[in-house]
Scaffold this motif. Structure first.
Motif, PDB file in Angstrom:
ATOM      1  N   UNK A   1     -45.830 -17.809  80.082  1.00 28.54           N
ATOM      2  CA  UNK A   1     -45.226 -16.493  80.357  1.00 28.54           C
ATOM      3  C   UNK A   1     -43.839 -16.617  80.967  1.00 28.54           C
ATOM      4  N   UNK A   2     -43.503 -17.785  81.455  1.00 27.77           N
ATOM      5  CA  UNK A   2     -42.186 -17.972  82.059  1.00 27.77           C
ATOM      6  C   UNK A   2     -42.205 -19.073  83.091  1.00 27.77           C
ATOM      7  N   UNK A   3     -41.035 -19.646  83.350  1.00 27.02           N
ATOM      8  CA  UNK A   3     -40.927 -20.753  84.290  1.00 27.02           C
ATOM      9  C   UNK A   3     -39.781 -20.504  85.256  1.00 27.02           C
ATOM     10  N   UNK A   4     -39.795 -21.260  86.342  1.00 25.40           N
ATOM     11  CA  UNK A   4     -38.705 -21.244  87.315  1.00 25.40           C
ATOM     12  C   UNK A   4     -38.354 -22.686  87.685  1.00 25.40           C
ATOM     13  N   UNK A   5     -37.080 -22.969  87.973  1.00 24.59           N
ATOM     14  CA  UNK A   5     -36.751 -24.248  88.600  1.00 24.59           C
ATOM     15  C   UNK A   5     -37.287 -24.240  90.034  1.00 24.59           C
ATOM     16  N   UNK A   6     -37.942 -25.310  90.421  1.00 25.32           N
ATOM     17  CA  UNK A   6     -38.556 -25.404  91.741  1.00 25.32           C
ATOM     18  C   UNK A   6     -38.202 -26.743  92.377  1.00 25.32           C
ATOM     19  N   UNK A   7     -38.422 -26.837  93.687  1.00 25.19           N
ATOM     20  CA  UNK A   7     -38.047 -28.016  94.465  1.00 25.19           C
ATOM     21  C   UNK A   7     -39.191 -28.383  95.399  1.00 25.19           C
ATOM     22  N   UNK A   8     -39.594 -29.642  95.355  1.00 24.00           N
ATOM     23  CA  UNK A   8     -40.548 -30.151  96.335  1.00 24.00           C
ATOM     24  C   UNK A   8     -39.889 -31.223  97.179  1.00 24.00           C
ATOM     25  N   UNK A   9     -40.485 -31.453  98.352  1.00 17.97           N
ATOM     26  CA  UNK A   9     -40.220 -32.690  99.068  1.00 17.97           C
ATOM     27  C   UNK A   9     -41.568 -33.346  99.348  1.00 17.97           C
ATOM     28  N   UNK A  10     -41.569 -34.666  99.395  1.00 18.73           N
ATOM     29  CA  UNK A  10     -42.808 -35.417  99.564  1.00 18.73           C
ATOM     30  C   UNK A  10     -42.459 -36.793 100.115  1.00 18.73           C
ATOM     31  N   UNK A  11     -43.494 -37.499 100.513  1.00 22.69           N
ATOM     32  CA  UNK A  11     -43.341 -38.895 100.916  1.00 22.69           C
ATOM     33  C   UNK A  11     -44.091 -39.771  99.924  1.00 22.69           C
TER      34      UNK A  11
ATOM     35  N   UNK B   1     -38.550 -37.503 100.069  1.00 23.94           N
ATOM     36  CA  UNK B   1     -38.011 -37.578  98.719  1.00 23.94           C
ATOM     37  C   UNK B   1     -38.004 -36.158  98.166  1.00 23.94           C
ATOM     38  N   UNK B   2     -36.933 -35.776  97.462  1.00 20.35           N
ATOM     39  CA  UNK B   2     -36.783 -34.419  96.932  1.00 20.35           C
ATOM     40  C   UNK B   2     -36.732 -34.486  95.416  1.00 20.35           C
ATOM     41  N   UNK B   3     -37.505 -33.598  94.755  1.00 20.71           N
ATOM     42  CA  UNK B   3     -37.595 -33.612  93.300  1.00 20.71           C
ATOM     43  C   UNK B   3     -37.558 -32.172  92.790  1.00 20.71           C
ATOM     44  N   UNK B   4     -36.752 -31.928  91.764  1.00 20.47           N
ATOM     45  CA  UNK B   4     -36.757 -30.628  91.093  1.00 20.47           C
ATOM     46  C   UNK B   4     -37.602 -30.706  89.825  1.00 20.47           C
ATOM     47  N   UNK B   5     -38.172 -29.569  89.459  1.00 20.64           N
ATOM     48  CA  UNK B   5     -39.029 -29.534  88.272  1.00 20.64           C
ATOM     49  C   UNK B   5     -39.171 -28.089  87.814  1.00 20.64           C
ATOM     50  N   UNK B   6     -39.711 -27.896  86.621  1.00 17.43           N
ATOM     51  CA  UNK B   6     -39.966 -26.550  86.108  1.00 17.43           C
ATOM     52  C   UNK B   6     -41.428 -26.208  86.379  1.00 17.43           C
ATOM     53  N   UNK B   7     -41.601 -25.044  86.986  1.00 14.75           N
ATOM     54  CA  UNK B   7     -42.923 -24.601  87.396  1.00 14.75           C
ATOM     55  C   UNK B   7     -43.253 -23.290  86.686  1.00 14.75           C
ATOM     56  N   UNK B   8     -44.477 -23.150  86.194  1.00 20.74           N
ATOM     57  CA  UNK B   8     -44.858 -21.902  85.542  1.00 20.74           C
ATOM     58  C   UNK B   8     -45.815 -22.141  84.399  1.00 20.74           C
ATOM     59  N   UNK B   9     -45.751 -21.254  83.426  1.00 21.22           N
ATOM     60  CA  UNK B   9     -46.649 -21.322  82.282  1.00 21.22           C
ATOM     61  C   UNK B   9     -45.952 -20.693  81.081  1.00 21.22           C
TER      62      UNK B   9
ATOM     63  N   UNK C   1     -46.606 -29.226  86.471  1.00 24.61           N
ATOM     64  CA  UNK C   1     -45.285 -28.805  86.004  1.00 24.61           C
ATOM     65  C   UNK C   1     -45.367 -28.422  84.539  1.00 24.61           C
ATOM     66  N   UNK C   2     -44.330 -27.725  84.066  1.00 25.27           N
ATOM     67  CA  UNK C   2     -44.318 -27.163  82.711  1.00 25.27           C
ATOM     68  C   UNK C   2     -43.257 -27.919  81.899  1.00 25.27           C
ATOM     69  N   UNK C   3     -43.685 -28.915  81.128  1.00 25.84           N
ATOM     70  CA  UNK C   3     -42.765 -29.780  80.393  1.00 25.84           C
ATOM     71  C   UNK C   3     -42.639 -29.302  78.958  1.00 25.84           C
ATOM     72  N   UNK C   4     -41.896 -28.230  78.760  1.00 28.37           N
ATOM     73  CA  UNK C   4     -41.661 -27.673  77.433  1.00 28.37           C
ATOM     74  C   UNK C   4     -40.149 -27.510  77.251  1.00 28.37           C
ATOM     75  N   UNK C   5     -39.650 -27.836  76.056  1.00 28.16           N
ATOM     76  CA  UNK C   5     -38.217 -27.763  75.755  1.00 28.16           C
ATOM     77  C   UNK C   5     -37.440 -28.592  76.780  1.00 28.16           C
ATOM     78  N   UNK C   6     -36.550 -27.978  77.552  1.00 26.39           N
ATOM     79  CA  UNK C   6     -35.741 -28.733  78.511  1.00 26.39           C
ATOM     80  C   UNK C   6     -36.403 -28.849  79.881  1.00 26.39           C
ATOM     81  N   UNK C   7     -37.619 -28.315  80.017  1.00 33.20           N
ATOM     82  CA  UNK C   7     -38.296 -28.333  81.304  1.00 33.20           C
ATOM     83  C   UNK C   7     -39.076 -29.610  81.541  1.00 33.20           C
ATOM     84  N   UNK C   8     -39.550 -29.754  82.773  1.00 36.54           N
ATOM     85  CA  UNK C   8     -40.330 -30.912  83.177  1.00 36.54           C
ATOM     86  C   UNK C   8     -39.900 -31.366  84.553  1.00 36.54           C
ATOM     87  N   UNK C   9     -40.029 -32.659  84.815  1.00 32.48           N
ATOM     88  CA  UNK C   9     -39.608 -33.245  86.086  1.00 32.48           C
ATOM     89  C   UNK C   9     -38.169 -33.708  85.934  1.00 32.48           C
TER      90      UNK C   9
END
Length: 383
Positions: free
Chosen positions: A123-133, A113-121, A90-98
């Motif tokens: 050059x730019x990021x997007x809000x993304x969503x995973x699910x996991x156990x 379990x569902x978690x949102x996070x910032x994905x990218x580098x 994940x890309x934890x810069x400024x307001x981004x991260x988990x």
């Protein structure tokens, strides 16, 4: 201690350690805080959290907390913290991260379990969503099930609250990303919207814009600037949100499918530097756009929203509790016929920047503070 999958002795050792260790008592930091209708006490559950963002309550009594720059951490009943392994990059810069974390409504059956996070580098990021156990202290079966459709350079305005609806679909808020506010009116851009998804990330067939040309099918509402408080009212089924505006434009909104909430064409806020009308704003009201139910004045910088339910706080039943970052307070909002008829400040300047407000399965209220040494607090009736 970090236990890797397949290390049986590590698991046994951890269990023995937990059994042998003495219980760590929660710290009562304020035994009796008066309010208009409910005296309460404030209990610190755990501290030493690095910019925590959200808390979820596991069925076994543990808590799963997201730390924006670090990932997920498990907190056991004794307050011990264990980092969760296996989170994707994940890309934890400024307001981004988990960011937000919630359990599937049938978590005890399916473990999701569902978690949102910032994905990218850079050059730019997007809000993304995973699910996991969760297997021990490791995520397994990790699936990236959704990401916003436009990558953006500024690392801010991710939105990123999650809410399961009674029909099993999932709402995810996405901020306008701060680079170009009019994109919140672009119905092909997820930025500045709430999206509604099935629990596997696919698009529900009854979403308001499915099959409509010029609209992304995931969009549930649009014209939203940066929603960071999201809650379902258990008595009415209404979805309420708190939304960051520009200076003086923080809003409480009632969410209904297909609505345009106006940003940035309609806003009550002002330009940050000049206090003049926001540059992209045309008016304070337009018939084809939805006005806020309530404007937070002075500014709240809202983040975290809960609806009080249950027996512990009977005088607050059905009230909204809206957390504030810059304001360092909770606002208790009394609703009648979808109108705020009264507001009361709680915990002003007591704990710092409030990032999350949730009601736990025990009926008590929980508050997370956003700091380099953040903490989880529990609000109980005064004894």
């Amino acid at each position: 201690m970090r236990i890797h999958a397949g290390s049986l002795w590590g698991v046994v050792s951890l269990c023995l350690t937990l059994v042998a260790a003495p219980a760590l008592a929660d710290e009562v930091v304020a035994p009796n805080i008066s309010s208009e209708y409910q005296s309460m006490r404030l209990v610190k559950v755990v501290d030493g959290l690095t910019h925590p963002w959200a808390v979820a309550f596991l069925p076994d009594g543990r808590k799963l907390i997201s730390e924006r720059p670090n990932g997920l951490v498990l907190v056991d009943r004794n307050g011990r913290k264990t980092p969760v392994q296996g989170f994707p990059a994940f890309h934890a810069v400024n307001q981004g991260g988990v960011l937000d974390v919630v359990l599937h409504p049938r978590h005890e059956d399916n473990g999701w379990i569902y978690v949102t996070y910032s994905r990218g580098d850079a050059r730019g990021t997007v809000p993304a969503l995973i699910r996991a156990r969760l297997d021990g202290d490791r995520l397994t079966a990790v699936e990236n099930i959704f990401e916003s459709n436009t990558r953006t350079q500024p690392g801010r305005h991710y939105g990123s609250r999650l809410l399961f609806l009674p029909d099993g679909t999932l709402l995810m808020t996405i901020g306008d990303r701060g680079a170009h506010p009019p994109r919140a009116q672009d119905t092909m851009d997820h930025s500045g919207s709430i999206v509604r998804l099935n629990d596997d990330g696919t698009v529900p067939e009854d979403n308001p814009f499915v099959g409509r040309e010029g609209y992304a099918p995931e969009i549930y509402t649009y014209g939203n600037r940066n929603i960071q408080g999201l809650a379902l009212h258990p008595a009415t089924g209404e979805v309420w949100v708190t939304e960051h505006g520009p200076r003086g434009g923080d809003e409480l909104n009632l969410i209904e499918a297909g609505n345009n909430y106006g940003w940035p064409v309609v806003t009550l806020g002002r330009d940050y530097r000049t206090e003049a009308r926001f540059p992209d704003a045309q008016t304070r009201h337009r018939e084809d756009m939805v006005d806020p139910v309530f404007e937070f004045l002075p500014t709240l910088a809202p983040s975290g929203l809960a609806v009080v339910d249950g027996d512990h706080f009977p005088r607050w039943q059905g009230n909204l509790l809206a957390g504030g970052l810059r304001a360092q307070r909770i606002l208790r909002l009394v609703l009648e016929d979808r109108t705020v008829v009264h507001a009361e400040e709680l915990l002003r300047d007591r704990v710092g920047r409030i990032r999350d407000v949730r009601q736990g399965p025990d009926g008590y209220l929980y508050v997370l503070t956003d700091a380099s040494n953040g903490a989880l607090y529990r609000i109980e009736p005064a004894r």
